[in-house]
Scaffold this motif. Structure first.
Motif, PDB file in Angstrom:
ATOM      1  N   GLY A  82       0.840  -1.192   0.000  1.00  0.00           N
ATOM      2  CA  GLY A  82       0.000   0.000   0.000  1.00  0.00           C
ATOM      3  C   GLY A  82       0.879   1.247   0.000  1.00  0.00           C
ATOM      4  N   SER A  83       0.302   2.380  -0.421  1.00  0.00           N
ATOM      5  CA  SER A  83       1.056   3.652  -0.335  1.00  0.00           C
ATOM      6  C   SER A  83       1.376   3.947   1.116  1.00  0.00           C
ATOM      7  CB  SER A  83       0.261   4.840  -0.858  1.00  0.00           C
ATOM      8  OG  SER A  83      -0.569   4.501  -1.900  1.00  0.00           O
ATOM      9  N   ASP A  84       0.548   3.404   2.001  1.00  0.00           N
ATOM     10  CA  ASP A  84       0.752   3.670   3.422  1.00  0.00           C
ATOM     11  C   ASP A  84       2.135   3.224   3.899  1.00  0.00           C
ATOM     12  OD1 ASP A  84      -1.794   4.685   3.387  1.00  0.00           O
ATOM     13  OD2 ASP A  84      -2.727   2.938   4.321  1.00  0.00           O
ATOM     14  N   VAL A 181       3.959  14.369  -3.152  1.00  0.00           N
ATOM     15  CA  VAL A 181       2.681  14.633  -3.815  1.00  0.00           C
ATOM     16  C   VAL A 181       1.958  13.288  -3.919  1.00  0.00           C
ATOM     17  CG1 VAL A 181       1.526  15.560  -5.849  1.00  0.00           C
ATOM     18  CG2 VAL A 181       3.709  16.553  -5.089  1.00  0.00           C
ATOM     19  N   ASP A 182       0.907  13.135  -3.122  1.00  0.00           N
ATOM     20  CA  ASP A 182       0.143  11.888  -3.084  1.00  0.00           C
ATOM     21  C   ASP A 182      -0.901  11.921  -4.192  1.00  0.00           C
ATOM     22  OD1 ASP A 182      -1.509   9.715  -2.557  1.00  0.00           O
ATOM     23  OD2 ASP A 182      -1.514  10.009  -0.378  1.00  0.00           O
ATOM     24  N   GLU A 183      -0.685  11.081  -5.203  1.00  0.00           N
ATOM     25  CA  GLU A 183      -1.562  11.064  -6.379  1.00  0.00           C
ATOM     26  C   GLU A 183      -2.408   9.800  -6.430  1.00  0.00           C
ATOM     27  OE1 GLU A 183       1.110  13.845  -9.400  1.00  0.00           O
ATOM     28  OE2 GLU A 183       1.070  11.681  -9.750  1.00  0.00           O
ATOM     29  N   ALA A 184      -2.981   9.420  -5.294  1.00  0.00           N
ATOM     30  CA  ALA A 184      -3.797   8.198  -5.239  1.00  0.00           C
ATOM     31  C   ALA A 184      -4.942   8.237  -6.263  1.00  0.00           C
ATOM     32  CB  ALA A 184      -4.358   7.998  -3.831  1.00  0.00           C
ATOM     33  N   TYR A 185      -5.425   9.445  -6.592  1.00  0.00           N
ATOM     34  CA  TYR A 185      -6.584   9.578  -7.493  1.00  0.00           C
ATOM     35  C   TYR A 185      -6.213  10.124  -8.862  1.00  0.00           C
ATOM     36  CZ  TYR A 185      -8.865   8.713  -3.112  1.00  0.00           C
ATOM     37  OH  TYR A 185      -9.246   8.122  -1.938  1.00  0.00           O
ATOM     38  N   ILE A 186      -4.924  10.111  -9.207  1.00  0.00           N
ATOM     39  CA  ILE A 186      -4.470  10.790 -10.429  1.00  0.00           C
ATOM     40  C   ILE A 186      -5.014  10.141 -11.695  1.00  0.00           C
ATOM     41  CG2 ILE A 186      -2.309   9.558 -10.896  1.00  0.00           C
ATOM     42  CD1 ILE A 186      -2.834  13.399 -10.835  1.00  0.00           C
ATOM     43  N   GLN A 208       1.556   6.858  -5.907  1.00  0.00           N
ATOM     44  CA  GLN A 208       0.370   6.401  -6.630  1.00  0.00           C
ATOM     45  C   GLN A 208       0.018   5.016  -6.099  1.00  0.00           C
ATOM     46  OE1 GLN A 208       0.926   6.774 -10.909  1.00  0.00           O
ATOM     47  NE2 GLN A 208       1.325   8.977 -10.778  1.00  0.00           N
ATOM     48  N   THR A 209      -1.126   4.488  -6.521  1.00  0.00           N
ATOM     49  CA  THR A 209      -1.584   3.236  -5.922  1.00  0.00           C
ATOM     50  C   THR A 209      -2.404   2.402  -6.901  1.00  0.00           C
ATOM     51  OG1 THR A 209      -2.847   2.271  -4.096  1.00  0.00           O
ATOM     52  CG2 THR A 209      -3.672   4.335  -4.985  1.00  0.00           C
ATOM     53  N   PHE A 210      -2.450   1.091  -6.651  1.00  0.00           N
ATOM     54  CA  PHE A 210      -3.339   0.215  -7.408  1.00  0.00           C
ATOM     55  C   PHE A 210      -4.706   0.070  -6.727  1.00  0.00           C
ATOM     56  CE2 PHE A 210       0.702  -0.847  -9.289  1.00  0.00           C
ATOM     57  CZ  PHE A 210       0.370  -1.061 -10.625  1.00  0.00           C
ATOM     58  N   SER A 211      -4.905   0.807  -5.625  1.00  0.00           N
ATOM     59  CA  SER A 211      -6.107   0.591  -4.814  1.00  0.00           C
ATOM     60  C   SER A 211      -7.370   1.271  -5.344  1.00  0.00           C
ATOM     61  CB  SER A 211      -5.875   1.105  -3.390  1.00  0.00           C
ATOM     62  OG  SER A 211      -4.857   0.370  -2.756  1.00  0.00           O
ATOM     63  N   LYS A 212      -7.246   2.274  -6.184  1.00  0.00           N
ATOM     64  CA  LYS A 212      -8.428   3.047  -6.564  1.00  0.00           C
ATOM     65  C   LYS A 212      -8.825   2.720  -8.009  1.00  0.00           C
ATOM     66  CE  LYS A 212      -8.138   4.539  -2.436  1.00  0.00           C
ATOM     67  NZ  LYS A 212      -7.378   5.625  -1.851  1.00  0.00           N
ATOM     68  N   ALA A 213      -8.290   3.428  -8.997  1.00  0.00           N
ATOM     69  CA  ALA A 213      -8.716   3.210 -10.383  1.00  0.00           C
ATOM     70  C   ALA A 213      -8.456   1.779 -10.866  1.00  0.00           C
ATOM     71  CB  ALA A 213      -8.015   4.206 -11.305  1.00  0.00           C
ATOM     72  N   LEU A 219      -5.175  -6.211  -2.853  1.00  0.00           N
ATOM     73  CA  LEU A 219      -3.820  -6.752  -2.997  1.00  0.00           C
ATOM     74  C   LEU A 219      -2.790  -5.966  -2.207  1.00  0.00           C
ATOM     75  CD1 LEU A 219      -3.626  -7.572  -6.811  1.00  0.00           C
ATOM     76  CD2 LEU A 219      -4.075  -9.119  -4.911  1.00  0.00           C
ATOM     77  N   ARG A 220      -3.080  -4.691  -1.904  1.00  0.00           N
ATOM     78  CA  ARG A 220      -2.158  -3.800  -1.197  1.00  0.00           C
ATOM     79  C   ARG A 220      -0.876  -3.562  -1.994  1.00  0.00           C
ATOM     80  NH1 ARG A 220      -4.249  -1.102   0.252  1.00  0.00           N
ATOM     81  NH2 ARG A 220      -2.966  -0.270   1.914  1.00  0.00           N
ATOM     82  N   LEU A 221      -0.944  -2.705  -2.980  1.00  0.00           N
ATOM     83  CA  LEU A 221       0.275  -2.331  -3.692  1.00  0.00           C
ATOM     84  C   LEU A 221       0.291  -0.838  -3.972  1.00  0.00           C
ATOM     85  CD1 LEU A 221       2.962  -3.166  -4.876  1.00  0.00           C
ATOM     86  CD2 LEU A 221       1.848  -3.546  -7.048  1.00  0.00           C
TER      87      LEU A 221
HETATM   88  C1  LIG Z   1      -6.791   5.618  -0.606  1.00  0.00           C
HETATM   89  C2  LIG Z   1      -5.634   6.536  -0.414  1.00  0.00           C
HETATM   90  C3  LIG Z   1      -4.349   6.025  -0.249  1.00  0.00           C
HETATM   91  C4  LIG Z   1      -4.217   4.559   0.060  1.00  0.00           C
HETATM   92  O1  LIG Z   1      -3.403   3.913  -0.685  1.00  0.00           O
HETATM   93  P1  LIG Z   1      -3.058   2.371  -0.436  1.00  0.00           P
HETATM   94  O2  LIG Z   1      -2.142   2.187  -1.588  1.00  0.00           O
HETATM   95  O3  LIG Z   1      -4.330   1.595  -0.515  1.00  0.00           O
HETATM   96  O4  LIG Z   1      -2.378   2.264   0.892  1.00  0.00           O
HETATM   97  C5  LIG Z   1      -3.277   6.879  -0.190  1.00  0.00           C
HETATM   98  N1  LIG Z   1      -3.468   8.215  -0.241  1.00  0.00           N
HETATM   99  C6  LIG Z   1      -4.703   8.728  -0.361  1.00  0.00           C
HETATM  100  C7  LIG Z   1      -4.877  10.188  -0.395  1.00  0.00           C
HETATM  101  C8  LIG Z   1      -5.807   7.909  -0.436  1.00  0.00           C
HETATM  102  O5  LIG Z   1      -7.030   8.437  -0.484  1.00  0.00           O
END
Ligand SMILES: *Cc1c(COP(=O)(O)O)cnc(C)c1O
Length: 350
Positions: A82-84, A181-186, A208-213, A219-221
């Protein structure tokens, strides 16, 4: 913040002393690249099953694929659980407990502050303005010698909007520490990523993350992009086998079909705009904020009562009404048209 003419980036002075001196855990597979004939180094069970071997600690194959897709080099990529994980490791690597700080632009994603507090790192909170955008003066007033990382979330959670990119450039130019710059929704706003500026700013970190789009939250990546020196530090302090082999395999397959993600994004964006228009027709809805993401921030007459009433109908949204600048606001994820119709129906009856 320092004047741009005197700004500098020196990762060695930015790092905590103990991390600079750290001798990392080393496995035999760090010394041997490629496929060997016999593996007797890791006390694995030799009888083949899909997962009897430890995964590649540096995820070479997956990083090659991601590098191709994103137009960066594999050495500019850290992959986390996860990005976390990246958020936590950045704070642990660069912020001295009880002494140093991160800065966040509120309201924003809660994990920056939580990870900081777990690590006994202070959080300097600066409010966004009434348009939910960053104000350079406010940040400049709060940044001091203890500030090691500025976290910016764009598009921002829970407000949904992209932050002013010129202001982000200005911060990258003038701040001597890391700018994340957290681009989770980019993926929901193509063309707006800061990835193309990675070569220009040694202090830029993009998440960036595989969790949204991509539809792979389970899977947590998470992906972290930065200059090689920063990536080397994260690799040095992560758990050796931080990503499991099942995740690596499934994400590699998903990357072979990126058009699937693109089709979902198109559908979700279209549905988001329909949902926004429909919400505005509902009696208790006072405001729907513009969104560049896959959720809407919605102000209603009484957020807590609405939250509870929806829950009684087994419809779960996120109550953000206790968050600064979000009075009476709910954060609503865009669902399928059918799910959103159920939400609209329930709200219409309140
Ligand atoms: C959902 C979200 C994440 C979470 O990312 P994971 O890869 O699932 O840990 C990170 N940053 C923001 C702003 C989010 O909304």
């Amino acid at each position: 913040m320092s004047d741009s003419s005197t700004s500098y980036f020196d990762i060695q002075t930015l790092l905590r002393d103990n991390i600079r001196r750290l001798q990392p855990y080393n496995s035999a597979r760090d010394d041997f690249q490629g496929a060997a004939q016999v593996y007797l180094d890791a006390n694995e069970n030799p009888y083949p099953s899909a997962y009897n071997r430890y995964p590649d600690p540096h995820q070479h194959a997956l990083k090659e694929k991601i590098a191709d897709l994103k137009g960066v080099s594999p050495e500019q990529i850290f992959l986390g659980n996860g990005s976390d994980e990246a958020i936590d490791l950045l704070i642990r690597a660069f912020c001295e407990p009880h002494v140093e700080s991160i800065l966040t632009a509120e309201p924003t994603y809660g994990m920056y502050a939580v990870c900081a507090h777990i690590n006994a790192v202070q959080v300097q909170k600066v409010l966004l303005n009434e348009l939910y955008d960053i104000e350079l003066d406010r940040i400049g007033d709060v940044v001091n010698n203890s500030t090691k990382i500025i976290f910016l979330c764009s598009p921002n959670n829970p407000t949904g909007n992209l932050l002013n990119s010129e202001a982000i450039h200005e911060i990258l130019d003038r701040f001597y520490g890391l700018v994340v710059v957290d681009e989770a929704y980019i993926d929901f706003v193509p063309g707006k990523s800061f990835l193309p500026f990675l070569h220009q700013y040694p202090n830029l970190v993009v998440l960036q993350t595989f969790s949204k789009a991509w539809g792979l939250a389970g899977l947590r990546l998470g992906m972290c992009f930065a200059n090689k020196a920063v990536i080397r530090i994260l690799n040095k302090i992560k758990y050796p086998y931080n990503l499991n082999a099942a995740t690596l395999n499934i994400v590699a397959d998903a990357l072979d079909q990126p058009f699937k993600k693109d089709i979902w994004v198109e559908e979700i964006v279209r549905e988001r705009d329909r949902l926004a228009r429909a919400l505005l027709q509902i009696r208790i809805v006072e405001r729907v904020y513009p969104s560049d993401a896959n959720f809407l921030l919605v102000r209603v007459r009484d957020a807590q009562a609405t939250y509870r009433a929806l829950m009684a109908e087994q419809i779960i949204v996120r109550d953000r009404s206790q968050v600064e600048l979000c009075r009476n606001c709910l954060r609503i994820t865009v669902g399928t048209p059918r799910e959103d119709d159920l939400l609209l129906f329930a709200l219409g009856n309140l």
